[in-house]
Every structure is written in C-alpha cells, then in structure tokens.
Design a protein around this motif. Structure first.
Motif, PDB file in Angstrom:
ATOM      1  N   ARG A 111       0.796  -1.374  -0.270  1.00 13.80           N
ATOM      2  CA  ARG A 111       0.305   0.339   0.211  1.00 13.80           C
ATOM      3  C   ARG A 111       0.596   1.209  -0.140  1.00 13.80           C
ATOM      4  N   THR A 125       6.041   3.144  -4.241  1.00 11.41           N
ATOM      5  CA  THR A 125       6.067   3.864  -5.094  1.00 11.41           C
ATOM      6  C   THR A 125       7.122   3.716  -5.754  1.00 11.41           C
ATOM      7  N   GLU A 178       5.248   5.827  -9.672  1.00  8.70           N
ATOM      8  CA  GLU A 178       3.996   4.821  -9.524  1.00  8.70           C
ATOM      9  C   GLU A 178       4.009   4.367  -8.490  1.00  8.70           C
ATOM     10  N   ARG A 179       2.504   4.806  -8.163  1.00 10.31           N
ATOM     11  CA  ARG A 179       2.287   3.603  -6.369  1.00 10.31           C
ATOM     12  C   ARG A 179       2.334   1.790  -7.033  1.00 10.31           C
ATOM     13  N   GLU A 211       0.904  -0.991  -5.453  1.00  7.09           N
ATOM     14  CA  GLU A 211      -0.580  -1.535  -5.660  1.00  7.09           C
ATOM     15  C   GLU A 211      -1.257  -0.952  -6.969  1.00  7.09           C
ATOM     16  N   ASP A 212      -1.439   0.379  -7.229  1.00  8.71           N
ATOM     17  CA  ASP A 212      -1.929   0.414  -8.524  1.00  8.71           C
ATOM     18  C   ASP A 212      -1.662   0.086  -9.678  1.00  8.71           C
ATOM     19  N   GLN A 258      -2.363  -3.901  -9.735  1.00  7.40           N
ATOM     20  CA  GLN A 258      -4.194  -3.498 -10.655  1.00  7.40           C
ATOM     21  C   GLN A 258      -4.554  -3.764 -11.468  1.00  7.40           C
ATOM     22  N   ALA A 259      -3.612  -2.913 -12.142  1.00 10.49           N
ATOM     23  CA  ALA A 259      -2.993  -2.806 -13.938  1.00 10.49           C
ATOM     24  C   ALA A 259      -3.253  -3.891 -14.481  1.00 10.49           C
ATOM     25  N   ARG A 297      -3.456  -7.603  -8.356  1.00 12.90           N
ATOM     26  CA  ARG A 297      -3.917  -7.314  -6.768  1.00 12.90           C
ATOM     27  C   ARG A 297      -4.347  -8.843  -5.912  1.00 12.90           C
TER      28      ARG A 297
END
Lengths: 421, 421
Positions: free
Chosen positions: B152, B155, B160-161, B163-164, B167-168, B172
């Motif tokens: 969480r 970065t 860029e995170r 988590e993102d 997910q992408a 995730r």
C-alpha cells in the motif's frame, strides 16, 4: 573640532543614515537586499544615486558600463571615494552600499565646511563588483583594462547577455569613466568587514593593510567505480577514499605553512555516482586559499602541486589539479593612506582600531594598480555578510564615516600625496 | 556420468543459453538490460517465464505480488531453485536472470533423466529483488512476512504506486506463493558473483558461506556557515573540515577492526552551500559497511558511535548519526548445502572452486529464515555488475548450471535434509 593632523568635518549622521536606508529600499527583501548588477532595481538605485550626487554639486552620470560616477567641479587634486551598490543574490544592505553613501556624505560635508570647501572629492559606485556578469567590471574599466571583450562575452546565470542589458538600459554607447592621472591622487574605499575579527577583538575600526591574494583550484580524482559490497578493500581504486586522505594530508601541510591570517577552505566535494552501494570512481574537490603574502601563496601552490604529484605517481588513483580561476595576487594598501586612516581613527576613537588584512576582494585591489589606495572597515555584527542578516551597529556606521571624512581631509592636505597625483 | 556422491544430470547447454538470450531480449539495451520490477517489459518477461515453466511440466503462474512460481507436480520433498528476473535501472543481463533460468533448466534436466525424474524441483523468479518499489518483496511475501502495508505504501522513484501497478497488471487479488514447510526442503540460488574475487583467484565457482550484514548510516555535521575569506581558521566552525577529519579517523579505526573481507565505503559527501567562498555550515556523509560476522559489525557500530560522541562532545561541531536503512545482520548459508555444492564442484571441476562470502544481498538471505539455503557463484568478468557491461563467460555459465544440477540431486537425495522438510 580638530583631528591630530587636521580638520574634522561635520558629518550629518541623520542625512547619512537616511540615504543609506533609502538605498536599502531598492531591492529590499526582509532585512536584506537583492540588487543584482544592472537589474531593473539596481538601475533605479543608480539613477537615484545620480540625483543625490547632482544635489551634492557633483557632475554625475551612469557611465558606459553602469558605474555611477560623480565628478567634483572643484579644481584638483581630487580624492576618489566609493565602493559598489550592486549586491549578491542574497545580499546584505550595507555591503558596498555603505562605502558609496560615505563618499556622497563626505563630498557634501567637505563642501559645507568653510575650511574644506576647496577640497575635491569624486564619488563612485562601481558596477558589478559581485560578478553577476563580470566581477569588478566597473573598477576594471575605470583603470583602463580592455573590458570590451568581457562585455561581449559575459552572461548572467539566468542567461542574460551583458551587452543586451547595457543596450536596453541605454548605456552601451555612453563614455566610460576613466582614472585621471593628473587629477586623482588617491582612492579610499570604506566597507563593512564581512568577518568577525573586529567584533572578536572588541574594536570599532579596521585599517586595511593588504587585500589578500586568492587561489581557486579544482582537484579531480579518478579511480574505478565498483560494487561496494563485492569489491574487497585490497583491490579497490576508491576515488572518494583517495580524496579524503588527500584533503586530510593537505590540511596538515597547509597548517605548517600558515600564519594566523592564512585561510583555506574545501568548499565542495562531489563523489560519483554518490550512492551507498557504489565505490566512487570519480571524486572532485574545490579548494580555495587566501593569504596576504605572495611568498606564502607560492609556497602553498608548490606544496599542493607536490602532494598531487605524489598521490598521482603512486599509480592507483589519477589526480588532476587545475586553476578554477586565475591566481589573484595580494595587493598592499598604500602605507601613507593607512597612516592617515590610523591617525584619524586614533584621534576620534583612541585605541579602538586595529590594522588588519582584508580577506575579501574589493574594487580597491584593481584601482590600487593606478592610484594610491586605502580601505577602512567597520565591524559586521556576528561577522556575517553575503546574507540577508548582515548588519552593522549604527554607531559604527557613523563613526566609520567620521573617520573616513577626517582621513579624506588629511589625504587631500598631504603635499606628498598631492604631488603624486 | 556420476558425481562423487550421485547422479550428474545432463544439462542441455544450448537450451540453457537460448533461454538466457531470449530473456535478455526483454528490455535489452545494448549489452545490458532495463527491466524494472513490474514494468511492462518485466511483466512480458514474466508471462514468457510462466510459459517456459509450463512447458517444463510445472504448475506455473504469476502470484499476487508478481513472483513467477513454478510448482512441481511431483510428490515432495521439493527443492526450490530461483533468483529474480527484475533488474537495476541500468542492469546486466545475467544478474538474477541466470539463477531463474538455471532453475528452469535443472527442473527440465532432472525430469528428462530416468534416474532423477522422481525429484521435485520448484522454480521461482522473485519480484523486485532490486527494490524498484520494495526490495525483496517476492521473497519476503513467500516466507510469510506481512507485506500488505508495504504494497500500500510503496512507490517507485518515478512516482508509480505499487498497488496501482499490481492492480493494472491484474495481479492484486491473486494468491501469493507461500513456503510449504512440509514439502520445501531447501532453497538453492545460483547467481553471478558481482565482484572480482573469483577472477582474481583464477577460480570458476564460489560456494557461498555467508551473505554479509550491512549497515547504512547518515552522518551529519553542523557548524557555522561563514565567508571563506574573512573568517580566520581559529574562529571557524567548518562542518566540511570536520567531516574530512572524521572520515579520515574512521578509516583508521575500521582498518584496525577489519579482516580481509570487511568492506566500508563513503559513497556520498555533501557540503552546504558548496561554493569556493563559503565555509560549509553543514556537511553530510553516507557510510556503508558490510561484514560476514555479526560480532565485527557490532564492534564497528560501537566504534562509529564512539567517534561521533567524541567529536560532538568537543562542542565545536554538532555530529549526528542515524541509520539510513535498518541494520541487516549476516546470514549464514546452511552448512550441509555448502557441502553438497562443494562436492559437486570438486567432482566436476576439481580445485577450481573456493568458499567465499557474498558481499551483495540476495533473496536467499530472506528465505534462509524459513528454509535451509545455499548459493553458488559464477565469475563476473572484470568484477562488474549493476552495469550494462556485466557479463560472464559462457563456459562458466554452463559449468555453474551443471554443478547446481548435481548439487540439486545430491540435496534431494540427502535423507537428513529431506527429513527436515
């Protein structure tokens, strides 16, 4: 009121402080001033100075490089008093500005006093002492150095071209003030000390003996970049470790060569690439040293070059030494002017002055090539300069101006000096 | 062909090199590779790895943090072989990637050989060993460290995170590979040496004894910024000069505490403000030291803290010491695994191997918390790693894989180790 050797003209302390505070407003930021040479606010301040000088009876104008020059209408010999009204990017309010306003006040005070109204005082605010475009441009131009090439080449950090700025200000084709050998007999530059020596000694006035010489060197170390975890110490060629050992050894060597006034500074160190896990493959240090004696500077030059050769010839790390700026030799202030300032100081504030070198550079070091030159210092609170917090006690400012005025009269009445003009 | 203590499975050298070269193409830049963890090209490479592992008969998938895990369908006990296929920003083609492809080739080779086709080999390419988002994320997750908070918070440098990005990539919500205590009996990580020790010794294989512990310290010096011309040496509080003296003294002290494997590095030095004419008011250095012995690291910690206290308590310069990263203790590789690797090396290339510590960190140091772990090294040409020019002779790559395969068989046939699973 009489000093030991002459007239003590009546300085108007209120007028002096009022003009200093007015000049401060051009570019004021908090307690400090941002008035870079030839910036709009510096040009405003220079136009204001021209008006003040004209009111004081001087023929005043901004010259072809930006110097404000106020020429006395009286017959010579003339004493030139001045400094610079441009500042560092985060400048103090008195650095330079004080000497200019002292000149203005002394020109006024001498004119107002029957016994000194015959004495000619010219006043200058040199352009760009601080090197926004080209350091000491105004005083270099004044003594006849060929500055045209500098004007064409110089740009500021923000990318402005000096030539364009002069053109835009309408100055490019104006005549440039020049030293007048038959008329100018001496140059006097009052200035803040910019160090903490007067304060530490509990004194009020410094009589400058010498402006120190300066060396600025770039020393680069080339080794081999490597992984900081997997490269044993025994096979490393660590440029950073070599730099640290070098700087330590140099410090020992310079300590042996130094006297109490010698200074040296490692101002910057860069290790490449600059991370935890990489043995630096390249390293660079910037070294400056200053001294009042040319002999000692040459001994330091030689010792530095020896150390560079010794480390380089060991073969593990290549060491390269270069001048980052051309060497600048020490400049003695004229003995007779030192004496006049000292006598005036002793008459007005007995026991409260010392002789001392100037560790900083000043326009006087250029002008001394052409004219007998002298400087007097007033204390900087906390030794601070080139900073918004720079300041000097009002008592010391007024005292400095009174002593400078008394010295000015004594210098202009000195037949030996007048003859030299 | 038989090693001293067992089967020598037939590695397919052409297939091994072909897969290594194919993996190199994902993110190739000249001779190097840019394949940052979870970047589009790293994800492509991971999908390609899943296909290769599936072809080799493994149940393969990318897990919930990005690790590629290929689980053998054979009954346990299972040996886990792997490393990481993500790279540094300017990475070499073999660092990490080689150990992953070794695992794949060994799984294939053992399946193809009648005498070893019963042996279970799992293969992993851990995510983010190099710390693009969170260093060692894959191996940390595998051993059951709670990584959710890291996911969480993390970065990349480019903002860029983590988590993102997960997910992408559709990862995730996938399950995360976990150590299976009843089934996994050991972890084997083949890797390039990343240093010049094997090359200097003229050896072909390193049997890793310990992964060194690491300290990363930030040391700050606070003095008084001053004019470098006007401030006599006697009244300076020069943070840069204090740093140089400190670094010199620390070097002497560490030399007395060190053995031949101890390393320490001053990787960065910053002087503030960093110009010729200003005595530095602040200075900072970054120091890293590594050693295979926890006792020595503690002695170095204590000596460093003593020196900081001694300089700070002198009162002229404030010195502050802090951990830039949490201390990392040395991790011993399991003796029985070292022995199996050494026996295999001696059988295949007598006299051409040495025992040595790993000066760099590896996923094995995490996994050793839960599983008996071992590492073997092949030589890095010129000792270079984390650089586009990193390389290893093909002969050494193939030799390393043959020895790792022989060791894998020996480990899986070792009843003592199997019982521990």
């Amino acid at each position: 009121m009489m000093a030991a050797n002459g007239i003590l003209p009546a300085i108007n302390a209120d007028r002096l402080m009022k003009d200093l505070r007015r000049l401060r407003q051009f570019g004021a930021q908090g307690n400090g001033v941002v008035r870079l040479a030839l910036s709009p606010v510096d040009l405003e301040a220079r136009h204001w100075l021209v008006e003040r000088m004209a009111e004081a009876g001087l023929d005043a104008a901004i010259d072809g490089v930006g110097t404000v020059f106020g020429r006395s209408r009286k017959p010579g010999p003339a004493l030139l008093i001045g400094s610079h009204s441009d500042t560092q990017p985060t400048g103090g309010w008195l650095d330079g500005a004080m000497g200019v306003i002292f000149g203005l006040e002394i020109a006024r005070a001498l004119s107002e006093c029957a016994e000194t109204s015959d004495l000619a005082v010219d006043v200058a605010s040199w352009i760009d002492e601080e090197g926004t475009f080209a350091g000491y441009l105004g005083s270099r131009s004044f003594i006849g150095e060929p500055v045209e090439a500098s004007i064409r080449a110089a740009t500021s950090r923000s990318g402005e071209r000096l030539e364009d700025v002069l053109q835009a200000a309408g100055l490019r084709n104006r005549p440039r003030a020049q030293v007048e050998p038959g008329r100018h007999v001496a140059y006097l530059e009052p200035h803040i000390e910019q160090g903490g020596r007067l304060e530490a000694a509990g004194k009020s006035i410094g009589v400058v003996t010498t402006i120190v010489g300066i060396r600025e060197k770039r020393i680069t170390f080339t080794g081999q970049r490597n992984h900081a975890g997997t490269t044993p110490m025994a096979i490393r060629r660590d440029a950073g470790a070599a730099l640290i050992a070098f700087a330590h050894d140099l410090n020992q060597i310079f300590q042996r060569l130094a006297d109490a006034d010698t200074v040296w500074t490692v101002g910057r160190i860069e290790l490449d690439p600059g991370s935890f896990s990489v043995v630096p493959g390249k390293a660079e240090l910037l070294l400056q040293y200053r001294d009042a004696k040319a002999d000692r500077l040459r001994a330091m030059d030689a010792a530095l070059a020896d150390l560079v050769r010794s480390v380089d010839s060991a073969g593990l790390i290549r060491v390269h030494l270069e001048d980052a700026d051309p060497p600048c030799e020490p400049v003695d202030m004229t003995a007779a002017l030192q004496e006049h300032i000292a006598v005036a100081a002793e008459a007005i504030k007995p026991g409260q002055w010392i002789r001392m070198p100037s560790g900083a550079g000043h326009d006087a070091q250029l002008i001394a090539e052409k004219l007998p030159s002298g400087m007097l210092f007033v204390p900087s609170i906390g030794g601070v300069s080139h900073d918004f917090t720079e300041d000097t006690a009002e008592e010391h400012i007024v005292l400095g101006c009174r002593i400078a005025a008394a010295a000015a009269v004594a210098i202009l009445r000195d037949r030996q000096i007048a003859k030299s003009g």
